[in-house]
Design an enzyme around this catalytic site. Structure first.
Site, PDB file in Angstrom:
ATOM      1  N   ASN A  15     -10.499  -2.634  -6.456  1.00 12.82           N
ATOM      2  CA  ASN A  15      -9.789  -1.777  -7.277  1.00 12.82           C
ATOM      3  C   ASN A  15     -10.357  -1.394  -8.741  1.00 12.82           C
ATOM      4  OD1 ASN A  15      -6.570  -2.907  -5.943  1.00 12.82           O
ATOM      5  ND2 ASN A  15      -7.831  -1.203  -5.181  1.00 12.82           N
TER       6      ASN A  15
ATOM      7  N   ASP B  27       0.824  -1.217   0.136  1.00 15.07           N
ATOM      8  CA  ASP B  27      -0.099  -0.030   0.081  1.00 15.07           C
ATOM      9  C   ASP B  27       0.930   1.136   0.070  1.00 15.07           C
ATOM     10  OD1 ASP B  27      -2.343   1.471   0.157  1.00 15.07           O
ATOM     11  OD2 ASP B  27      -2.693   1.126   2.179  1.00 15.07           O
TER      12      ASP B  27
END
Length: 259
Positions: free
Chosen positions: A83, A35
């Site tokens: 996503n 991340d």
């Protein structure tokens, strides 16, 4: 270990001692939530795809360090089912980046005896991306070294639903043939998950300071040790990996028992 520690970590920063690693306590399976690519790019006034591209070097570093130190399974969370909500330009750019990177890296991974596999609903990926990962699997599936598991179009809840549906299909087939389906237990259900041949993670690393699991390996991380760092993913390197490993080795894993 596949290499001496001084070769894996040749130039450690002050206060970080590779010799402190206990070779008998290397995690068998490490999972990583990568991340911070977008925030890394924003800090540099770059578009998000530049951040994702920069994160590829961190992936390379982590794969090399994990393989060299003797990790058997490394699972990287590359693209979640959520996503797809991102801007189309970013999503399609990521899909191209995945394909290009896999095609560029597979020969070296093969030389290092790394086996590359994917988990997730890969049938929904663009053909170019799917073909690149399929080719990597075909080339490396016979390797006996570390298994690199790429979680792509992956969601933990979807995996559980897919596992339930697979079990029910099997049970219906057995009943239709006049048999009695296998009783459902934790062990039985585990065989219907994407990770049926993979042990649960010992350690989960998450970068960028976030403190959540983001729908990743929900079934498998029941007793996994977590390591969260503020380092953004493109800045994650083998020495950050070493910090995570040393922190893990301080833990007393009791699995619900008294330690």
């Amino acid at each position: 270990m596949n290499k001496p520690l001084f070769e894996i970590f040749p130039d450690p920063p002050a206060g970080l001692d590779p010799a402190a690693v206990d070779a008998e306590r290397i995690p068998e399976h490490i999972a990583v939530i990568m991340d911070g690519n977008g925030r890394w790019a924003k800090k540099r006034a770059l578009n998000r795809l530049k951040g994702h591209a920069a994160g590829i070097e961190a992936v390379r570093e982590t794969i090399r360090a994990a393989n060299d130190i003797g990790v058997k399974y490394l699972t990287i969370y590359s693209f979640s089912t959520e996503n797809w909500k991102r801007p189309e330009e970013e999503v399609m750019g990521l899909m191209d980046l995945f394909a290009q990177t896999m095609l560029a890296e597979v020969d070296e991974l093969h030389e290092e005896h790394v086996r590359v596999m994917t988990i997730g609903r890969t049938s929904a990926l663009p053909k170019k991306t799917r073909d690149a990962f399929d080719a990597a699997w075909e080339k490396t599936k016979g390797n006996s070294g570390m298994t690199l598991v790429v979680a792509i179009n992956y969601g933990g809840r979807n995996e559980i639903i897919d596992g339930i549906n697979a079990y029910m299909r099997q049970a219906h087939e057995v009943i239709a043939a006049g048999g009695k389906p296998e009783a459902l237990s934790e062990d039985t259900f585990g065989r219907y998950l994407y990770t049926s041949e993979i042990p649960d993670p010992d350690l989960l690393i998450r970068t960028s300071g976030e403190m959540r699991v983001s729908n990743f390996l929900l079934w498998q991380i029941a007793y996994t040790e977590f390591y969260c760092t503020d380092v953004l993913w493109p800045d994650f390197n083998r020495y950050e990996f070493l910090r995570a490993l040393l922190d893990y080795q301080k833990r007393n894993r009791r699995f619900g028992a008294v330690g």
